[in-house]
Design a protein around this motif. Structure first.
Motif, PDB file in Angstrom:
ATOM      1  N   GLU A 199       0.822  -1.216   0.000  1.00 28.20           N
ATOM      2  CA  GLU A 199       0.000   0.000   0.000  1.00 28.20           C
ATOM      3  C   GLU A 199       0.857   1.268   0.000  1.00 28.20           C
ATOM      4  N   LYS A 247       0.920   4.364  -2.625  1.00 30.11           N
ATOM      5  CA  LYS A 247      -0.140   4.188  -3.614  1.00 30.11           C
ATOM      6  C   LYS A 247      -1.433   4.852  -3.141  1.00 30.11           C
ATOM      7  N   ARG A 248      -2.247   5.178  -4.102  1.00 28.32           N
ATOM      8  CA  ARG A 248      -3.514   5.844  -3.800  1.00 28.32           C
ATOM      9  C   ARG A 248      -4.553   4.816  -3.379  1.00 28.32           C
ATOM     10  N   ILE A 308      -8.531   4.151  -2.790  1.00 30.77           N
ATOM     11  CA  ILE A 308      -9.834   4.681  -3.211  1.00 30.77           C
ATOM     12  C   ILE A 308     -10.936   3.836  -2.579  1.00 30.77           C
TER      13      ILE A 308
END
Length: 219
Positions: free
Chosen positions: A128, A131-132, A134
């Motif tokens: 993770e 990283k984005r 959502i």
């Protein structure tokens, strides 16, 4: 229509230092021996290789790693090639480990012209980091960006003279995906056959995706 069948020496003219190369195959099954050997012979270096795995020390893309031609490797596992672990720990090879399903979908999204793929795999882990995240319908996903390359080298069982490709068994693996996600796609064919001789229902990679064909040696 241009003649797509070239020899190994002509293929070498497509290569340059620091290229990003998608290489089909799983545990070297479905990898193109003739194209990998040509890359090794060419002397190009600083390569970023993307494949399901690291092959073996002297088989598949492991040949390029052993020869010191690879700067960065993106793969889903490296356990079959102990040299990769050693080089990674020494700092002489940059390794990005990507879950295999995520790797497949990142390549697929590039081929489909998408902006990436949302996956729950890696949430709450080191994957993770950077990283984005959502949220969709109350669930968190990582946005994994598309993977695209300068060159894809794939392997086909039968290839006709205009580039339609038929794969054999599980050697199909990542090859069709990779044929859609590179600027230039070259297939090593076990057997090169006449145009129109392949059963259309067996063609997995259609000829518009293939730029060049090289005959696999001793096949």
């Amino acid at each position: 229509m241009k003649n797509k069948v070239i020899d190994k020496e002509k293929f070498k003219e497509l290569l340059k230092d620091d290229m990003t190369i998608l290489s089909g195959g799983f545990m070297s099954a479905g990898a193109s021996d003739v194209l990998i050997e040509a890359i090794k012979e060419s002397g190009v270096k600083g390569l970023h290789i993307i494949s399901t795995d690291a092959g073996y020390e002297n088989k598949g893309i492991g040949k390029l790693i052993s020869a010191g031609r690879v700067k960065r490797l993106t793969a889903s596992h490296i356990g079959l090639n102990p040299l990769v672990g050693k080089m990674m720990n020494e700092g002489s090879l940059e390794v990005e480990l990507v879950p295999q399903g995520t790797l497949a979908e990142r390549i697929r999204s590039a081929g489909a012209g998408l902006g990436g793929v949302l996956t729950p795999t890696g949430i709450g882990t080191i994957l993770e980091e950077g990283k984005r995240v959502i949220e969709v319908q109350g669930k968190q996903y990582l946005l994994e960006e598309p993977i695209r390359a300068d060159l894809a080298i794939i392997h086909g069982h039968q290839v006709d003279q205009i580039g339609n490709v038929v794969y054999r068994g599980t050697s199909r693996n990542f090859n069709p995906l990779m044929a859609m996600a590179a600027e230039v796609v070259v297939v090593g064919g076990e057997e090169i056959v006449e145009k129109g001789s392949l059963n259309p229902e067996c063609i997995a990679t259609p000829h518009p995706l293939i730029d060049y064909i090289v005959k696999e040696v001793n096949s």
